[in-house]
Design a protein around this motif. Structure first.
Motif, PDB file in Angstrom:
ATOM      1  N   HIS A 180       0.833  -1.205   0.000  1.00  0.00           N
ATOM      2  CA  HIS A 180       0.000   0.000   0.000  1.00  0.00           C
ATOM      3  C   HIS A 180       0.872   1.262   0.000  1.00  0.00           C
ATOM      4  O   HIS A 180       0.546   2.264  -0.648  1.00  0.00           O
ATOM      5  CB  HIS A 180      -0.938   0.004   1.207  1.00  0.00           C
ATOM      6  N   ILE A 183       2.369   1.707  -3.543  1.00  0.00           N
ATOM      7  CA  ILE A 183       1.360   2.174  -4.486  1.00  0.00           C
ATOM      8  C   ILE A 183       1.105   3.663  -4.293  1.00  0.00           C
ATOM      9  O   ILE A 183       1.043   4.433  -5.261  1.00  0.00           O
ATOM     10  CB  ILE A 183       0.064   1.358  -4.316  1.00  0.00           C
ATOM     11  N   LYS A 184       0.978   4.108  -3.050  1.00  0.00           N
ATOM     12  CA  LYS A 184       0.736   5.532  -2.787  1.00  0.00           C
ATOM     13  C   LYS A 184       1.895   6.395  -3.252  1.00  0.00           C
ATOM     14  O   LYS A 184       1.698   7.533  -3.708  1.00  0.00           O
ATOM     15  CB  LYS A 184       0.490   5.748  -1.299  1.00  0.00           C
ATOM     16  N   GLY A 186       3.890   5.651  -5.738  1.00  0.00           N
ATOM     17  CA  GLY A 186       4.176   5.438  -7.153  1.00  0.00           C
ATOM     18  C   GLY A 186       5.454   4.668  -7.401  1.00  0.00           C
ATOM     19  O   GLY A 186       6.047   4.780  -8.490  1.00  0.00           O
ATOM     20  N   ARG A 188       6.652   1.815  -8.596  1.00  0.00           N
ATOM     21  CA  ARG A 188       6.153   0.671  -9.357  1.00  0.00           C
ATOM     22  C   ARG A 188       7.103  -0.512  -9.339  1.00  0.00           C
ATOM     23  O   ARG A 188       6.667  -1.665  -9.240  1.00  0.00           O
ATOM     24  CB  ARG A 188       5.863   1.105 -10.802  1.00  0.00           C
ATOM     25  N   TRP A 195       4.863  -7.527  -4.735  1.00  0.00           N
ATOM     26  CA  TRP A 195       3.681  -8.252  -5.203  1.00  0.00           C
ATOM     27  C   TRP A 195       4.053  -9.704  -5.509  1.00  0.00           C
ATOM     28  O   TRP A 195       3.318 -10.637  -5.160  1.00  0.00           O
ATOM     29  CB  TRP A 195       3.137  -7.548  -6.424  1.00  0.00           C
ATOM     30  N   PRO A 249       0.142  -4.039  -8.783  1.00  0.00           N
ATOM     31  CA  PRO A 249      -1.230  -3.995  -8.296  1.00  0.00           C
ATOM     32  C   PRO A 249      -1.720  -2.601  -7.964  1.00  0.00           C
ATOM     33  O   PRO A 249      -0.948  -1.678  -7.741  1.00  0.00           O
ATOM     34  CB  PRO A 249      -1.149  -4.833  -7.018  1.00  0.00           C
ATOM     35  N   LEU A 250      -3.037  -2.487  -7.895  1.00  0.00           N
ATOM     36  CA  LEU A 250      -3.698  -1.357  -7.266  1.00  0.00           C
ATOM     37  C   LEU A 250      -4.030  -1.744  -5.830  1.00  0.00           C
ATOM     38  O   LEU A 250      -3.958  -2.920  -5.445  1.00  0.00           O
ATOM     39  CB  LEU A 250      -4.971  -0.993  -8.027  1.00  0.00           C
ATOM     40  N   ALA A 251      -4.437  -0.760  -5.038  1.00  0.00           N
ATOM     41  CA  ALA A 251      -4.759  -1.043  -3.641  1.00  0.00           C
ATOM     42  C   ALA A 251      -5.863  -2.093  -3.529  1.00  0.00           C
ATOM     43  O   ALA A 251      -5.811  -2.981  -2.664  1.00  0.00           O
ATOM     44  CB  ALA A 251      -5.180   0.244  -2.934  1.00  0.00           C
ATOM     45  N   ALA A 252      -6.852  -2.035  -4.415  1.00  0.00           N
ATOM     46  CA  ALA A 252      -7.945  -3.011  -4.379  1.00  0.00           C
ATOM     47  C   ALA A 252      -7.442  -4.416  -4.660  1.00  0.00           C
ATOM     48  O   ALA A 252      -7.961  -5.390  -4.099  1.00  0.00           O
ATOM     49  CB  ALA A 252      -9.028  -2.619  -5.388  1.00  0.00           C
ATOM     50  N   ASP A 253      -6.441  -4.550  -5.526  1.00  0.00           N
ATOM     51  CA  ASP A 253      -5.870  -5.868  -5.816  1.00  0.00           C
ATOM     52  C   ASP A 253      -5.192  -6.443  -4.586  1.00  0.00           C
ATOM     53  O   ASP A 253      -5.295  -7.646  -4.308  1.00  0.00           O
ATOM     54  CB  ASP A 253      -4.856  -5.767  -6.962  1.00  0.00           C
TER      55      ASP A 253
END
Length: 290
Positions: A180, A183-184, A186, A188, A195, A249-253
């Motif tokens: 998380h 992701i916040k 950036g 990657r 991940w 991933p995105l946070a939802a992933d």
């Protein structure tokens, strides 16, 4: 109780994490086994942001390193409010000790606490090799060679100990907090790496639960070894779903991966959640705020 040297760090860098850092330093310094407290990472460099973790090197008398490490989970739970036992850090560089990561609620969010336990005999070399800010320096008496050997052997054994299903559950939860943050920010490339670590932890969890005596290394022969029962086939399907997601991933992933992992655990090794369920409920509540 010695005076902790926080003034210089505070003057150079007034991080939002300072109250938590001060609290943890006080907790750790109460142990007579602790010889040094060193802050490292962004808090030591003056580059911390609100997502930065609290990163300590904890020097420990060589002979007392095993006992201190084994007692640390209770200390961090009772005194600091950690949600889970410490995760044995597989990302931190090997500095001759052992790394542990705790998740501690602080100011409405989960804070990552990295504690690297280093034998006191290794601290001078460590200070020469990495940037740190010293909060506590209680120079121990000269360490006898047999005590150095005790610490060295413990560090090797501790780090190589096979991980239990419970430890692998905690690994997922810690990695999700790290992801998380990536992701916040950036980040990657780092998110991609962590991940993959999360997927590997899922694979390791399945193997630890269903094939603990596996003769195969890594990702080899998973279908042939695991997918021979209905539960095994469901687990392989879960793993396929995990690795079929996006490379970054995105946070939802990340949240979906954690829920998938927890459902998997309920299916194959629910005892791994014994003692963790209240912490998992609190973890979910904090992640809803992410």
């Amino acid at each position: 109780m010695p005076t902790l040297q926080l003034a210089e760090l505070t003057h150079a860098n007034r991080p939002a994490q300072l109250p938590l850092l001060s609290k943890l330093a006080d907790i750790l310094a109460t142990s007579p086994a602790v010889t040094h407290l060193l802050v490292r990472g962004s808090l030591a460099h003056g580059t911390a942001d609100r997502l930065s973790d609290v990163d300590f090197v904890v020097g420990v008398h060589d002979a007392q390193l095993p006992a201190f490490a084994e007692a640390l989970d209770d200390l961090m739970s009772v005194e600091a409010g950690a949600l889970f036992p410490g995760w044995r850090d597989t990302i931190v560089a090997d500095l001759g000790g052992v790394g542990l990561v705790f998740l501690v609620p602080d100011d409405g969010r989960l804070q990552q606490i990295d504690l690297y336990l280093a034998p006191a005999s290794r601290v001078p070399d460590l200070q020469a090799s990495i940037a740190t800010a010293s909060l506590l320096d209680r120079q121990p008496a000269p360490v006898e060679l047999d005590k150095v050997v005790v610490a060295e052997c413990f560090a090797v054994e501790f780090s190589s100990r096979p991980r239990t299903c419970t430890e692998l559950v905690i690994e997922h939860l810690v990695l999700a907090v790290l992801l998380h943050k990536r992701i916040k920010r950036g980040q990657r490339f780092v998110a991609y790496s962590e991940w993959h670590r999360l997927h590997t932890a899922t694979k390791d969890l399945i193997k630890a639960a269903l094939a603990p005596t596996s003769r195969f290394w890594g990702w080899y022969q998973l279908s042939e070894e695991i997918a021979v029962t209905p539960i095994g086939r469901a687990c392989v399907s879960d793993l396929n779903a995990a690795i079929s997601g996006p490379a970054v991933p995105l946070a939802a992933d990340v949240n979906a991966a954690i829920e998938r992992m927890l459902a998997l655990v309920e299916r194959v090794c629910p005892e791994a959640l014994d003692g963790l369920r209240d912490g998992v409920d609190a973890y979910r509540a904090y992640q809803e705020l992410v």
